[in-house]
Design an enzyme around this catalytic site. Sequence first.
Site, PDB file in Angstrom:
ATOM      1  N   PRO A 145       0.822  -1.220   0.000  1.00 23.34           N
ATOM      2  CA  PRO A 145       0.000   0.000   0.000  1.00 23.34           C
ATOM      3  C   PRO A 145       0.861   1.279   0.000  1.00 23.34           C
ATOM      4  CG  PRO A 145      -0.956  -1.613   1.484  1.00 23.34           C
ATOM      5  CD  PRO A 145       0.343  -2.205   0.998  1.00 23.34           C
ATOM      6  N   SER A 149       6.586   1.675  -6.874  1.00 21.56           N
ATOM      7  CA  SER A 149       7.783   1.914  -7.694  1.00 21.56           C
ATOM      8  C   SER A 149       9.053   1.801  -6.856  1.00 21.56           C
ATOM      9  CB  SER A 149       7.719   3.322  -8.308  1.00 21.56           C
ATOM     10  OG  SER A 149       6.537   3.478  -9.051  1.00 21.56           O
ATOM     11  N   GLU A 259       9.961 -10.359 -16.522  1.00 17.23           N
ATOM     12  CA  GLU A 259       8.554  -9.931 -16.467  1.00 17.23           C
ATOM     13  C   GLU A 259       8.297  -8.810 -17.475  1.00 17.23           C
ATOM     14  OE1 GLU A 259       7.231  -9.136 -12.468  1.00 17.23           O
ATOM     15  OE2 GLU A 259       5.570  -7.888 -13.120  1.00 17.23           O
ATOM     16  N   GLU A 384       7.381   5.967 -16.234  1.00 15.90           N
ATOM     17  CA  GLU A 384       8.333   6.914 -15.631  1.00 15.90           C
ATOM     18  C   GLU A 384       9.535   6.179 -15.033  1.00 15.90           C
ATOM     19  OE1 GLU A 384       4.978   6.895 -15.015  1.00 15.90           O
ATOM     20  OE2 GLU A 384       4.558   8.554 -16.389  1.00 15.90           O
TER      21      GLU A 384
HETATM   22  C1  LIG Z   1      -3.956  -4.858 -12.236  1.00 16.28           C
HETATM   23  C2  LIG Z   1      -2.634  -4.814 -11.518  1.00 16.28           C
HETATM   24  C3  LIG Z   1      -1.964  -5.998 -11.237  1.00 16.28           C
HETATM   25  C4  LIG Z   1      -0.756  -5.978 -10.535  1.00 16.28           C
HETATM   26  N1  LIG Z   1      -0.158  -7.150 -10.178  1.00 16.28           N
HETATM   27  C5  LIG Z   1       0.882  -7.125  -9.310  1.00 16.28           C
HETATM   28  C6  LIG Z   1       1.420  -8.344  -8.760  1.00 16.28           C
HETATM   29  O1  LIG Z   1       0.979  -9.445  -9.092  1.00 16.28           O
HETATM   30  N2  LIG Z   1       2.431  -8.251  -7.855  1.00 16.28           N
HETATM   31  C7  LIG Z   1       2.949  -7.054  -7.453  1.00 16.28           C
HETATM   32  O2  LIG Z   1       3.847  -7.045  -6.622  1.00 16.28           O
HETATM   33  N3  LIG Z   1       2.480  -5.886  -7.959  1.00 16.28           N
HETATM   34  C8  LIG Z   1       1.453  -5.898  -8.860  1.00 16.28           C
HETATM   35  N4  LIG Z   1       0.953  -4.706  -9.357  1.00 16.28           N
HETATM   36  C9  LIG Z   1       1.529  -3.458  -8.903  1.00 16.28           C
HETATM   37  C10 LIG Z   1       2.285  -2.664  -9.953  1.00 16.28           C
HETATM   38  O3  LIG Z   1       3.497  -3.270 -10.291  1.00 16.28           O
HETATM   39  C11 LIG Z   1       2.453  -1.233  -9.370  1.00 16.28           C
HETATM   40  O4  LIG Z   1       1.166  -0.628  -9.413  1.00 16.28           O
HETATM   41  C12 LIG Z   1       3.457  -0.398 -10.114  1.00 16.28           C
HETATM   42  O5  LIG Z   1       4.759  -0.871  -9.935  1.00 16.28           O
HETATM   43  C13 LIG Z   1       3.413   1.074  -9.674  1.00 16.28           C
HETATM   44  O6  LIG Z   1       3.473   1.191  -8.290  1.00 16.28           O
HETATM   45  P1  LIG Z   1       2.364   2.082  -7.528  1.00 16.28           P
HETATM   46  O7  LIG Z   1       1.032   1.676  -8.034  1.00 16.28           O
HETATM   47  O8  LIG Z   1       2.604   1.992  -6.074  1.00 16.28           O
HETATM   48  O9  LIG Z   1       2.615   3.545  -8.015  1.00 16.28           O
HETATM   49  P2  LIG Z   1       3.580   4.629  -7.326  1.00 16.28           P
HETATM   50  O10 LIG Z   1       4.920   4.051  -7.109  1.00 16.28           O
HETATM   51  O11 LIG Z   1       2.877   5.232  -6.159  1.00 16.28           O
HETATM   52  O12 LIG Z   1       3.689   5.718  -8.482  1.00 16.28           O
HETATM   53  C14 LIG Z   1       2.665   6.705  -8.681  1.00 16.28           C
HETATM   54  C15 LIG Z   1       3.124   7.604  -9.837  1.00 16.28           C
HETATM   55  O13 LIG Z   1       4.352   8.242  -9.472  1.00 16.28           O
HETATM   56  C16 LIG Z   1       5.316   7.977 -10.485  1.00 16.28           C
HETATM   57  N5  LIG Z   1       6.649   7.829  -9.866  1.00 16.28           N
HETATM   58  C17 LIG Z   1       6.987   7.065  -8.804  1.00 16.28           C
HETATM   59  N6  LIG Z   1       8.299   7.147  -8.594  1.00 16.28           N
HETATM   60  C18 LIG Z   1       8.807   7.972  -9.530  1.00 16.28           C
HETATM   61  C19 LIG Z   1      10.112   8.464  -9.845  1.00 16.28           C
HETATM   62  N7  LIG Z   1      11.182   8.096  -9.155  1.00 16.28           N
HETATM   63  N8  LIG Z   1      10.232   9.289 -10.906  1.00 16.28           N
HETATM   64  C20 LIG Z   1       9.173   9.671 -11.633  1.00 16.28           C
HETATM   65  N9  LIG Z   1       7.914   9.240 -11.385  1.00 16.28           N
HETATM   66  C21 LIG Z   1       7.737   8.410 -10.359  1.00 16.28           C
HETATM   67  C22 LIG Z   1       4.887   6.675 -11.133  1.00 16.28           C
HETATM   68  O14 LIG Z   1       5.430   6.544 -12.426  1.00 16.28           O
HETATM   69  C23 LIG Z   1       3.376   6.853 -11.132  1.00 16.28           C
HETATM   70  O15 LIG Z   1       2.992   7.621 -12.234  1.00 16.28           O
HETATM   71  C24 LIG Z   1      -0.217  -4.723 -10.118  1.00 16.28           C
HETATM   72  C25 LIG Z   1      -0.873  -3.537 -10.434  1.00 16.28           C
HETATM   73  C26 LIG Z   1      -2.073  -3.562 -11.102  1.00 16.28           C
HETATM   74  C27 LIG Z   1      -2.772  -2.254 -11.379  1.00 16.28           C
END
Ligand SMILES: Cc1cc2nc3c(=O)[nH]c(=O)nc-3n(C[C@H](O)[C@H](O)[C@H](O)COP(=O)(O)OP(=O)(O)OC[C@H]3O[C@@H](n4cnc5c(N)ncnc54)[C@H](O)[C@@H]3O)c2cc1C
Length: 396
Positions: A145, A149, A259, A384
Amino acid sequence: MSTPAADLLKPDFAAARRHFIFTEEHDRLRESIRAFVERELAPHAEEWEQTTFPDSVFPRMGGLGLLGLSYPEEYGGQGGDYYCNLVLAEEMTHSQCGGLAMGVAVHTDMATPPIHVFGTEEQKRGYLVPSIAGELISCLGITEPDAGSDVAGIRTRAVRDGDDWVINGAKTFITNGHRADYIVLVCKTDPDAGHDGISLFIVDMDLPGVVREQKLQKLGMHASDTTLLAFQDVRVPAEALLGEEGKGFYHIMWELQGERLIGAAGCVASAQRLFEKTLRYATEREAFGRPIGRFQVNRHKFAEMATRIEAARQLVYTTAWRFANDQYPVREISMAKLFAARAACDVADECLQIHGGAGYMREYGIERAWRDLRLNRIGAGTDEIMLEVIGRSYGL
Ligand SMILES: Cc1cc2nc3c(=O)[nH]c(=O)nc-3n(C[C@H](O)[C@H](O)[C@H](O)COP(=O)(O)OP(=O)(O)OC[C@H]3O[C@@H](n4cnc5c(N)ncnc54)[C@H](O)[C@@H]3O)c2cc1C
């Protein structure tokens, strides 16, 4: 032998071209997977949007040998090369069911590869073998949660207690989270050690303290289950540690390369499928007395799409060749993932537009692909983050 100039100069638009990474054997594999997918999976695409796909897909695909195409025969795999996995990912797009393709890919190309590469013999026998047979279903837990990233920012803790580890924390957006028998879990084992304080564990999902919260509602990929998981004093034995203690960050970064590449291959194949479907539509649908494909604006849209798909395909295949030949092309994999995901989303959008109102309707399947594909610019590392990896690889 000389070839007549007239033949040489004839464009070969209709020629079937096999990319140099593939052989006749891959062609045969492709044909048999396509037949299975079209016969047994695609007819259920709409139904599984409502219900999610059934667990029985795993033993069925395991029985056909499709869950271990490139794993060694001694573990029940088919002993094929990495390109077989690309073929599977590409052909699964013909199920027209992104959620199904993703659920299977999580199993074949995300959760099980770390067990094959970093696991002990006992872990391979206990988890990899039944996973290849489709008797066990896997999922992969990285995202939390409060950390997506920023993988090093995870908070799920595994604390050593005698011979055991005790795990507390939460993972979210976990594909297969509801149906999985076990999870490959990324945990903090030493909060003060930064990237060297992370380790992987294999955790059985029926252990006391593993809580499967509600299935999450989402924009697309409805056929997959996406879950919030809680780990409350989950006790696992020392043998649950996967790979080296403290090296989990590097292990999971390796996993993410495969992946991302598989995801990119799926994007190219999806875009190609949508392109062909839309091309057929544009030659049949008429407006103002001619097929809509004959308007220059649409002809150019097809030309643009075809060019981007081809560029993405070449990038994916060339990078796959390097990956399969023991190189570690992180920059190119990031480029392939970024470029293919963007191309697929743009192609889906353009195909929906060319379909007009029909594209917005469920029965054509374009709107579903449009929704499903959007995930590829977020999952497995956002656009990003790909740009960050590429930019930093130049020392910036
Ligand atoms: C349908 C679905 C299935 C998934 N399945 C899995 C799974 O099986 N296992 C698992 O572990 N995860 C899973 N994920 C998670 C997925 O890998 C993450 O949603 C993804 O890595 C982005 O992380 P976040 O959602 O926390 O976004 P955040 O990290 O909160 O990012 C939010 C925004 O900020 C930007 N941002 C963050 N850091 C930076 C930076 N340093 N520079 C510039 N921009 C930045 C991002 O690009 C994004 O636009 C799944 C997600 C979805 C939606």
